[in-house]
Design an enzyme around this catalytic site. Sequence first.
Site, short mmCIF file in Angstrom:
data_model
loop_
_atom_site.label_atom_id
_atom_site.label_comp_id
_atom_site.label_asym_id
_atom_site.label_seq_id
_atom_site.Cartn_x
_atom_site.Cartn_y
_atom_site.Cartn_z
N THR A 105 0.57 0.24 9.03
CA THR A 105 1.15 -1.01 8.51
C THR A 105 1.09 -1.03 6.99
OG1 THR A 105 -0.98 -2.14 8.84
CG2 THR A 105 0.69 -2.40 10.55
N HIS A 116 -3.35 1.88 20.60
CA HIS A 116 -3.20 2.07 19.16
C HIS A 116 -3.49 3.48 18.69
CE1 HIS A 116 -2.55 -2.06 17.68
NE2 HIS A 116 -3.34 -2.44 18.66
N LYS A 133 3.77 -2.63 4.13
CA LYS A 133 3.40 -3.52 3.03
C LYS A 133 3.85 -2.94 1.69
CE LYS A 133 -0.60 -4.68 5.79
NZ LYS A 133 -1.95 -4.21 6.12
N LYS A 137 -6.09 3.64 2.67
CA LYS A 137 -6.22 3.57 4.13
C LYS A 137 -7.59 4.15 4.50
CE LYS A 137 -2.39 5.89 4.48
NZ LYS A 137 -1.65 5.10 5.45
N ARG A 138 -7.96 3.95 5.74
CA ARG A 138 -9.23 4.51 6.21
C ARG A 138 -9.28 6.01 5.94
NH1 ARG A 138 -10.28 6.05 11.62
NH2 ARG A 138 -8.23 5.22 12.12
#
Length: 833
Positions: free
Chosen positions: A673, A372, A677, A563-564
């Site tokens: 991702t 990943h 979305k 997001k992070r």
Amino acid sequence: MHAPADVLIGTPSPKLESTTEAIKTAIHNHLSYTLAHSPEMATKRDWWVAVCMAVRDRVLQKSLRTMRHHREVNTRRVHYLSLEYLMGRLLENNLRNSGLYDVTKAALAELGSDLDELLDEESDMGLGNGGLGRLAACFLDSMATLDLPSVGYGIHYEFGLFRQKFDDQGRQIERPDAWIGGGNPWKIVRPEYEVTVRLYGRVEQQFDDNGNPTPVWVDTREIIGQPSDIPIVGYDSFTVNFLRLWKSCASNEFDFDVFNRGGYVEAVREKVLGETVSKVLYPNDATESGRELRLVQQYFFVACSLRDIIRRHQRDQRNSWDNFADKVAIQLNDTHPAVAVVELMRILVDEEGLEWERAWEICQQTFSYTNHTLLPEALERWSVPLFEKVLPRHLQLIFEINQRFLDQIAAIHPDDPGKLQQLSIIEEGDPKMVRMAFLSVIASHSTNGVAALHTKLLTERLFPEFHKLYPERFNNKTNGITPRRWLKCCNPELSELIDRTIGDGWPKDLDRLQQLASHAVDPEFQREFLAIKLRNKERLAGIIRERCGVGVDPSAMFDVQIKRLHEYKRQHLNLLHILTLYRQLLNDPDSAAITTPRVFIFAAKAAPGYYLAKTIIHAINAVAHRINHDDRINGLLKVAFIPNYGVTMAERIIPAADLSEQISTAGKEASGTGNMKLALNGALTIGTLDGANVEIREEVGDDNIFIFGLTVDDVDDLREQGYNPWDIYWQDEELRTSLDWLTSGYFTGNAGDFQPIRDSLLDGGDPFLVLADYRAYVKAQRQAAKAFQNPRHWARMAILNTASVGKFSSDRTIRQYAEEIWNLQPVRPNDGD
């Protein structure tokens, strides 16, 4: 004695009815007999629990049928090993997937209760952090929906990552996320399947009667793994799989002798140590003790999971080690579970007495590995001394695996000793390190990336020599998202519009959304589409007012980056653009380039030990405070950083987004991702050609996305030429002024607060090329703002985004895993009628 629930055989229990009356009765019964409350005295949470239990009864009936059928046919299963599962809330998802949503809503209405209000009583499950965990949750949903026999395995964390708050200066404050404090009605504790896990100790040579030595792991400490199951409900499916989570417990709860001598702390020490293992998701690895706990956590979870997998395999007399790999597939979700390879080898060689070659063959046929990340710091490595301390026998096995592998390499490259060092699982240094990604590749029959670009870079840059050795083992599986949660649940009005327009079959066949393309220029469809978007924005505006104390205009463009918080995701590039707009509004308020009202929305957590990321959060909040209280700009620009981002908050933000920020440095984001979305819900992407953005552009078309910046090849060329961020700083006055302004002390009164950002971008060499992409980003933002000024044009582009991203369903991804990696066929249980 009763058989455990997952091995029941014989005649199923009578099927529970799912009529309105039956659901009403079930809710009443659980209020009375499970919670001991009358309806008049019950709180909203009591009602929520009763509804969950009524739904759970029906879900578990399907679950029992599923497990019974899987056992009867001795099915092959995939076992998904992941350290994270970002599940979010489960009630609405389970209601919709099981087909019980409408009847339950009606039953509650007749009982005088509102389902929408009860849904807010549920807390997000604290089992994950970011995209890795949410992907795992989407995959579980798709496996059940596609009738694929599967079990997810993870850790039952007592505390999630952390609850994020901001102090009065906008700095991140971490608080414990005690998500399980009020109990969880979906959890089913399975004490009958407890597992004993050994740790530490030493290895000694013991001799058999013939004088042959055998290594034996002795003087170990023990902890207990107690499993709990969460049912995973397939959509419009008869399958209910489960996620099994392991909680750590002490093997000796209490030492009465020590207690009786007055040593209470010493008496409970083992209990405390045992429970620590599953306390917290991702303990801080900035310290040696934190790193040790992480390794213990990872081994604990895979050791428990493997014992459970083997138990399930061996309970059927038709099974043996000869068909283990035929019945069992194990997917390693990143390198966190990689030590499972060594644990299975230990069981096969040390406990079962298999020959090394046969044991290794079973391992390679059983395991597959998903990578990943391309970031070197995210590729797990453990120091040899730490490994030896925690898992001494496993370290011996790793050295044996490595030596046998290097012998093969030496035979292929006899005159290239450098090749051995390059490919070795053991990285030389002080101390030596165990490279878990290398172990994962060597031990697996498949290694996959998660986007086309990511897989290309994986084979060309991260694992090029392994790819040359085993080209057939490498493959791509572009990530996906479940449309059930990420459109049907989170955006019900848009889902209903789609149902009326093209029918209701799209949640199981997302490619059907292509039929919406013909409606993209239909004025009436555009009007309804935009009206739904506006209502979603109005709801989010209420949340922003409540959580951030900021009033925003729902008609403004909602520009979203959720997001992070990490440098490579480049929230600070976004911030520099915000400062640029702010200066323009102050100095040239009539400029045509800035007449589009904008609301910039951030949501992200920074790892507690990642100080630069936390500084970026502080900077965004400080700038936001100044902008939001500046009457001179007439509300044309607002900035909101919503605290404590999680799945439920994402479900509120994503349907309201107009512009989706996917601006990572090219070559750094594996897939993403969130980009999928947001596009599915009609947001236009502004982004680099990184991760899955490349494939999103291919699907939606160049005219319906805002692509900017350096490509992967451009990044390489720039670095080869000798990139100097100071050159860009001095050449671009607008950039220079914005950065100087940020770090001047203007926003906090202290010039040193944001100096680390400046240091990273200039003296630190701008490792993620923020300054290099700044000008192209500003230009793309102007294009987006201009497009937003034409509502019909924007609506057409947004509708085409929703219509064009069917490829990014996790159902497609999981079908590819099942067919191309797991060799797994759907097994559909009957409905019990």
